[in-house]
Design a protein around this motif. Structure first.
Motif, mmCIF file in Angstrom:
data_model
loop_
_atom_site.group_PDB
_atom_site.id
_atom_site.type_symbol
_atom_site.label_atom_id
_atom_site.label_comp_id
_atom_site.label_asym_id
_atom_site.label_seq_id
_atom_site.Cartn_x
_atom_site.Cartn_y
_atom_site.Cartn_z
ATOM 1 N N PHE A 156 0.828 -1.217 0.000
ATOM 2 C CA PHE A 156 0.000 0.000 0.000
ATOM 3 C C PHE A 156 0.858 1.261 0.000
ATOM 4 O O PHE A 156 0.560 2.223 -0.694
ATOM 5 N N ILE A 157 1.919 1.232 0.793
ATOM 6 C CA ILE A 157 2.801 2.411 0.835
ATOM 7 C C ILE A 157 3.398 2.646 -0.547
ATOM 8 O O ILE A 157 3.427 3.773 -1.053
ATOM 9 N N TYR A 158 3.848 1.558 -1.140
ATOM 10 C CA TYR A 158 4.485 1.695 -2.456
ATOM 11 C C TYR A 158 3.500 2.260 -3.486
ATOM 12 O O TYR A 158 3.830 3.169 -4.245
ATOM 13 N N VAL A 159 2.263 1.707 -3.457
ATOM 14 C CA VAL A 159 1.290 2.122 -4.482
ATOM 15 C C VAL A 159 0.728 3.516 -4.183
ATOM 16 O O VAL A 159 0.802 4.416 -5.018
ATOM 17 N N PHE A 160 0.178 3.685 -2.983
ATOM 18 C CA PHE A 160 -0.592 4.911 -2.708
ATOM 19 C C PHE A 160 0.260 6.099 -2.249
ATOM 20 O O PHE A 160 -0.127 7.241 -2.446
ATOM 21 N N ALA A 161 1.390 5.812 -1.617
ATOM 22 C CA ALA A 161 2.212 6.924 -1.121
ATOM 23 C C ALA A 161 3.350 7.252 -2.074
ATOM 24 O O ALA A 161 3.552 8.407 -2.434
ATOM 25 N N ILE A 162 4.068 6.219 -2.483
ATOM 26 C CA ILE A 162 5.276 6.499 -3.260
ATOM 27 C C ILE A 162 4.981 6.662 -4.751
ATOM 28 O O ILE A 162 5.447 7.609 -5.381
ATOM 29 N N THR A 163 4.149 5.762 -5.315
ATOM 30 C CA THR A 163 3.893 5.848 -6.749
ATOM 31 C C THR A 163 2.811 6.894 -7.066
ATOM 32 O O THR A 163 3.051 7.819 -7.833
ATOM 33 N N LEU A 164 1.632 6.740 -6.445
ATOM 34 C CA LEU A 164 0.535 7.658 -6.774
ATOM 35 C C LEU A 164 0.591 8.959 -5.963
ATOM 36 O O LEU A 164 -0.035 9.948 -6.341
ATOM 37 N N ARG A 165 1.321 8.930 -4.861
ATOM 38 C CA ARG A 165 1.476 10.106 -3.975
ATOM 39 C C ARG A 165 0.132 10.662 -3.499
ATOM 40 O O ARG A 165 -0.062 11.881 -3.411
ATOM 41 N N LEU A 166 -0.809 9.764 -3.249
ATOM 42 C CA LEU A 166 -2.134 10.191 -2.798
ATOM 43 C C LEU A 166 -2.186 10.374 -1.285
ATOM 44 O O LEU A 166 -2.922 11.209 -0.780
ATOM 45 N N LEU A 167 -1.430 9.554 -0.582
ATOM 46 C CA LEU A 167 -1.491 9.565 0.889
ATOM 47 C C LEU A 167 -0.082 9.566 1.459
ATOM 48 O O LEU A 167 0.861 9.128 0.793
ATOM 49 N N PRO A 168 0.065 10.017 2.699
ATOM 50 C CA PRO A 168 1.405 9.979 3.299
ATOM 51 C C PRO A 168 1.878 8.541 3.506
ATOM 52 O O PRO A 168 1.073 7.651 3.773
ATOM 53 N N GLY A 169 3.171 8.343 3.376
ATOM 54 C CA GLY A 169 3.737 6.993 3.483
ATOM 55 C C GLY A 169 3.933 6.533 4.906
ATOM 56 O O GLY A 169 4.461 5.455 5.137
ATOM 57 N N GLY A 170 3.530 7.332 5.849
ATOM 58 C CA GLY A 170 3.677 6.916 7.239
ATOM 59 C C GLY A 170 3.844 8.109 8.142
ATOM 60 O O GLY A 170 3.979 9.246 7.675
ATOM 61 N N GLY A 171 3.833 7.843 9.430
ATOM 62 C CA GLY A 171 4.014 8.906 10.409
ATOM 63 C C GLY A 171 2.692 9.352 11.002
ATOM 64 O O GLY A 171 1.648 8.739 10.779
ATOM 65 N N TRP A 186 -5.700 13.763 10.261
ATOM 66 C CA TRP A 186 -5.735 12.437 10.894
ATOM 67 C C TRP A 186 -6.212 11.382 9.896
ATOM 68 O O TRP A 186 -5.651 10.292 9.822
ATOM 69 N N ALA A 187 -7.254 11.745 9.137
ATOM 70 C CA ALA A 187 -7.806 10.789 8.169
ATOM 71 C C ALA A 187 -6.757 10.389 7.143
ATOM 72 O O ALA A 187 -6.619 9.218 6.794
ATOM 73 N N ARG A 188 -5.999 11.378 6.672
ATOM 74 C CA ARG A 188 -4.958 11.097 5.660
ATOM 75 C C ARG A 188 -3.920 10.120 6.211
ATOM 76 O O ARG A 188 -3.493 9.201 5.530
ATOM 77 N N TYR A 189 -3.485 10.353 7.444
ATOM 78 C CA TYR A 189 -2.436 9.513 8.008
ATOM 79 C C TYR A 189 -2.953 8.145 8.463
ATOM 80 O O TYR A 189 -2.195 7.193 8.539
ATOM 81 N N MET A 190 -4.267 8.092 8.781
ATOM 82 C CA MET A 190 -4.794 6.827 9.308
ATOM 83 C C MET A 190 -5.274 5.881 8.213
ATOM 84 O O MET A 190 -5.404 4.684 8.442
ATOM 85 N N THR A 191 -5.552 6.426 7.030
ATOM 86 C CA THR A 191 -6.183 5.607 5.994
ATOM 87 C C THR A 191 -5.405 4.315 5.696
ATOM 88 O O THR A 191 -5.962 3.218 5.771
ATOM 89 N N PRO A 193 -2.822 2.678 7.319
ATOM 90 C CA PRO A 193 -2.728 1.653 8.372
ATOM 91 C C PRO A 193 -4.062 1.010 8.714
ATOM 92 O O PRO A 193 -4.130 -0.191 8.966
ATOM 93 N N VAL A 194 -5.161 1.809 8.659
ATOM 94 C CA VAL A 194 -6.480 1.230 8.980
ATOM 95 C C VAL A 194 -6.863 0.190 7.922
ATOM 96 O O VAL A 194 -7.287 -0.920 8.244
ATOM 97 N N ILE A 195 -6.658 0.546 6.652
ATOM 98 C CA ILE A 195 -7.020 -0.414 5.580
ATOM 99 C C ILE A 195 -6.166 -1.685 5.716
ATOM 100 O O ILE A 195 -6.668 -2.806 5.620
ATOM 101 N N THR A 196 -4.887 -1.489 5.973
ATOM 102 C CA THR A 196 -3.986 -2.651 6.090
ATOM 103 C C THR A 196 -4.425 -3.564 7.226
ATOM 104 O O THR A 196 -4.556 -4.780 7.044
ATOM 105 N N LEU A 197 -4.644 -2.980 8.379
ATOM 106 C CA LEU A 197 -5.019 -3.810 9.532
ATOM 107 C C LEU A 197 -6.409 -4.415 9.345
ATOM 108 O O LEU A 197 -6.661 -5.540 9.779
ATOM 109 N N THR A 198 -7.304 -3.660 8.688
ATOM 110 C CA THR A 198 -8.648 -4.198 8.451
ATOM 111 C C THR A 198 -8.573 -5.420 7.542
ATOM 112 O O THR A 198 -9.216 -6.443 7.806
#
Lengths: 323, 597
Positions: A156-171, A186-191, A193-198
């Motif tokens: 998810f980090i690779y796709v949404f944060a690094i490649t598409l740059r839609l969301l922060p990659g962490g923190g 908060w929503a941007r940073y939580m999206t 990890p929440v999806i991953t854990l869900t």
């Protein structure tokens, strides 16, 4: 009900007492001396090294006998003073407060989303057994169970944060303004990890709900209901699901304890300031006070969840009486 | 009228040009730095996290002596107006500093000599230790031990003279010392903010008032959120692993007088697996100290990022206990060094970004840099050589087969065919390394390949750092029957002060300082000679350093296995970042600007 609750609550006291002695004994029996870890490097003489050793030991109360340490620890714990963390060198409450809050914040969303998806999907999968829908979720569950959650997180980090740059990659969100934009931050940073854990949690719960439902819909009373000509909707949601709720209640009660637990690896991948990292760090550093506090906390939570579970059983199944 | 209109037009034009031009030459821009987890201790004395320390470097400054990017000690003339030194009959040396007027704390109040003296007296006070802090401040000054332990209330080696002058007296026992000025390097602490109710005694060498209460206050409040600071940035917040710093307009500058050009610095925790990716994607601007080859390659290939690198001032090593088991013998230690191919660490761990060293030095040290050729010529290069190892082992008591009579035959060497002494004691090496450490695994799997060919039985274990501490540093506290391990893998870094006296001199046998338990008269002699030189005798120091390295390389208390090349990866918009092993990003940040803001 009140009588039941009171009796169960009183029965917890000796259990907690025994657990506390066991935990305290186990941690004290572990090899290694945390005080030595705290002596600063570069102390020039043995005399000064000893001075540091004695001062630190006295400050942490480790110069007392084991029974005295235990009594002090229990007394202080009951007063809400959980002692001083040896690795963070500050009160345990300060060390765990914010990370615990952050883990709960994350886990509440994971729990809600997980049950919102897994219960209807599990029911439908059971009802439409061997259909395309069921096969998809079966494969999904299998993949979800087989694949480590941190790997899903990294993808998810690779796709949404690094490649598409839609969301922060962490923190964690920072430079908060104290207005509505904070929620967005908060929503941007939580999206992610929440999806991953869900996703990690869905895999197990869907199978759990599905299996519970399959067991119920194969029972005679469901066959009877069908022979009476009741609609499938009524059969599934009024008769079958109500009966399948008992194992689900077990799952929900167990998840309540999980709310307070940190997902150490996922939190690390997403640089989320949660309790998982604190616990791992405390264990690595032999930080007895943090580990003891958290273990006692989880023990009390688990025991409390059992009571909640019993009440839940009584609520969903009239055959269960609280005596 | 025309003239009037023309005048108005010119005035408007001038005004609009002024508005279009640079509005301010003040600080600007925000730099976001990714870092591993910080503990959140921002006052010296608590914890030894390098990541907390980076923040401390940016918020605390004004030492009397500081180091240059090359590691050379210099008097901080931004702060010190005048320095006078004198030596008394007993050989104690006094440094008297005059503090410059106009140097300010972040709240605009003046930095005075009181703040320097307060820092020493407070840091060395037993109440500060009792509050959970640790500090070696002043440990070379006269009367330190008695003051530190609370035996006396005054610190004989410190004196507040007046608001602008103070002195420190270095004990004759500590002199002469090549790095003498490091003993006179002290910074200020904000006395008015931390301890408004404390005063000095009449001699200016003791604190009067409730020091314990101040220590508790600082340890529970200022430690986490310093309110008044002396560095180029002020501390705004530390929340959820994110530190926010703002430009300190009252900062007088570093030793060159340079102030920060950035308005805001944000230091946030990022996961090490994705840190470089986050720089490339623009999430953050800088990560420092990257050593993994794949990440470095990725950063180099990226169009949005740039890198700068420096050689590590230290190295990874396999440490021996030189007082226990087979590793008591120099030949065994040398033979074991010949039985591991050190190149595998460079290729498999560092991805080629590093180098092997043969002594107790860092590739960035000036002593090495100025004598590279001699080091290469005179030090043994322990390359993988089974024959050489067998020759060396034949000179030790471990030269027999299991019967203790038949000579060990290297031609028959294989796993299970071990070397023994005449007393039938097997040549067995037990290794301990930390868990989740690829170096430990590499040693555990590769070293026995060579050892099997020389009749050395090898076992290895992974345990946590606590076990390493107990078995390596504190092995002297174990009963002989409890001692098990002969070798350990760890790493070390050198500071600007290179003084192997504490770690290798026999004065420290039976203590954790000399963890190898090294006892070698030549090393004793050389360490003492090196440290006893006058600071001006740089050439002589370099010569002795070389002799020391030659001897160290021969008796080999450790096997140096690799020395990294560190990379700082930063976004293209970051300009002016020049780092060295002794001048990392948190100091180099003064010269950094960011474009596009």
């Amino acid at each position: 009900m009140l009588k039941f609750f009171l009796r169960r609550f009183l029965s917890l006291i000796p259990v907690i007492f025994i657990i506390s002695i066991m935990l305290f004994g186990i941690f004290k029996a572990m090899p290694g001396d945390p005080v030595k870890l705290m002596i600063p490097a570069g102390v020039k003489t043995e005399e000064l090294r000893q001075f540091y050793y004695d001062t630190i030991k006295a400050r942490l109360g480790l110069d007392k006998s084991l029974p005295e340490q235990y009594v002090r620890w229990m007394y202080n714990t009951m007063q809400g003073d959980f002692g001083v963390s040896t690795s963070f060198q500050r009160p345990v409450t300060e060390v765990i407060a914010t990370p615990l809050k952050n883990s709960i914040r994350l886990n509440v969303f994971v729990l809600v989303f997980s049950f919102l998806v897994s219960i209807p999907v599990g029911i439908r999968s059971a009802v439409k057994r061997h259909s395309l829908f069921d096969s998809f979720w079966q494969v999904f569950s299998l993949v979800g169970l087989s694949m480590p959650v941190f790997f899903i997180g990294l993808i998810f980090i690779y796709v949404f944060a690094i490649t598409l740059r839609l969301l922060p990659g962490g923190g964690m969100p920072f430079m908060m303004k104290g207005d509505w934009t904070d929620i967005l931050a908060w929503a941007r940073y939580m999206t992610l990890p929440v999806i991953t854990l869900t996703i990690g949690s869905l895999a197990g719960t869907i199978r759990y709900v599905r299996n519970a439902m399959i067991e119920i819909i194969s029972k005679d009373f469901i066959r009877t209901a069908r022979s009476k000509g009741l609609s499938e909707k009524v059969i599934i949601y009024s008769h079958a699901f109500k009966n399948a709720l008992i194992p689900v209640v077990t799952l929900v009660a167990g998840s309540l304890v999980g709310l307070f637990g940190g997902a150490a690896i996922t939190e690390t991948i997403f640089a989320w300031n949660g309790i998982g990292y604190v616990l791992i760090q405390a264990l690595n550093q032999r930080d007895y006070m943090v580990v003891l506090t958290m273990n006692m906390f989880y023990a009390v939570l688990t025991l409390s969840a059992n009571i909640i579970m019993d009440i839940g059983y009584a609520l969903v199944d009239p055959r269960v009486k609280l005596k | 009228m025309k003239k009037f209109i023309s005048l108005i037009a010119i005035a408007l034009l001038a005004a609009s040009m002024a508005a279009c031009g640079p509005t301010s030459s003040g600080p600007s821009g925000t730099l976001i730095v990714g870092t591993p987890k910080m503990n959140g201790d921002f006052v010296a004395g608590f914890g030894n996290s390098a990541y907390d320390n980076a923040i401390r470097t940016m918020i605390w400054d004004y030492p009397t002596y500081t180091t240059t990017p090359g590691g050379e000690f210099v008097l901080n003339e931004t702060v010190v107006e005048k320095l006078v030194t004198s030596v008394d009959d007993a050989g104690n040396k006094t440094y008297t500093f005059t503090i410059k007027k106009g140097v300010k704390w972040s709240d605009g109040s003046a930095v005075s000599a009181k703040d320097f003296v307060f820092d020493i007296l407070f840091s060395a006070h037993p109440a500060w230790t009792a509050a959970g802090a640790s500090s070696s401040t002043g440990d070379s000054l006269v009367g330190y031990a008695a003051y530190k332990k609370g035996d006396v209330a005054t610190f004989a080696g410190v004196k507040l003279i007046d608001d602008n002058n103070f002195s420190v007296t270095i004990s004759a026992d500590e002199l002469p010392y090549f790095y003498e000025v490091s003993y006179a390097a002290f910074g200020p602490s904000p006395m008015a903010a931390w301890a408004p109710d404390l005063t000095f005694n009449a001699d200016g060498n003791g604190l009067v008032g409730d020091v314990a209460a101040v220590a508790q206050k600082v340890a529970t409040t200022e430690r986490f959120k310093p309110t008044v600071v002396s560095g180029p940035f002020t501390f705004e917040s530390f929340e959820n692993d994110v530190v926010t710093l703002k430009n300190n307009p009252n900062y007088a500058g570093d030793y060159r007088g340079v102030t920060a050009k950035l308005e805001t610095v944000i230091v946030k925790y990022v996961d090490q697996n994705t840190d470089v990716d986050l720089v490339i994607s623009g999430d953050i601007d800088l990560v420092s100290g990257v050593v993994q080859g794949n990440k470095i390659e990725k950063a180099k290939a990226a169009t949005t990022a740039d890198v700068t690198s420096y050689l590590r001032n230290g190295y990874g090593l396999i440490a021996y206990h030189t007082d226990f088991g087979p590793t008591k013998f120099i030949e065994v230690r040398q033979a074991l060094a010949y039985l591991i191919d050190r190149n595998i660490f460079l290729t498999e761990i560092l991805g080629g970004y590093g180098a092997a060293v043969n002594g107790e030095y860092g590739l960035a040290q000036w002593m090495y840099q100025t004598q590279k050729e001699k080091v290469a010529e005179k030090l043994i290069n322990y390359t993988y050589n089974v024959q050489k190892a067998n020759e060396l082992l034949d000179k030790t008591p471990y030269k027999f087969e299991a019967d203790g009579v038949t000579a060990f035959d290297p031609a028959k060497a294989a796993e299970g065919y071990w070397r023994y002494t005449a007393d039938k004691e097997v040549l067995q090496i037990n290794h301990l390394g930390t868990t989740q450490n690829p170096i430990t695994v590499l040693i555990g799997t590769k070293w026995p390949e060579g050892m099997n060919k020389a009749g050395v039985k090898f076992t290895w274990e992974e345990q946590d750092f606590n076990a390493l501490l107990a078995n390596y540093y504190y092995a002297y506290e174990l009963e002989p029957s409890e001692r098990k391990f002969h070798t350990f893998n760890l790493a070390t870094n050198f500071t600007a002060v290179y003084d192997p006296y504490y770690s290798n001199h026999s004065d420290w046998l039976g203590t954790w300082q000399n963890a190898n338990q090294l006892n070698d008269p030549a090393i004793d002699y050389l360490t003492m000679k090196m440290r006893s030189l006058d600071p001006t005798e740089k050439e002589k120091y370099a010569e002795l350093w070389l002799d020391y390295q030659i001897r160290w390389n021969e008796i080999l208390p450790n096997i140096p296995i690799y020395s990294n090349e560190y990379f700082d990866v930063f976004s293209n918009r970051v300009k002016g970042l020049v780092t060295t092993p002794l001048y990392t990003w948190s100091r180099a940040i003064l010269d950094v600007t960011v474009e596009g803001e």
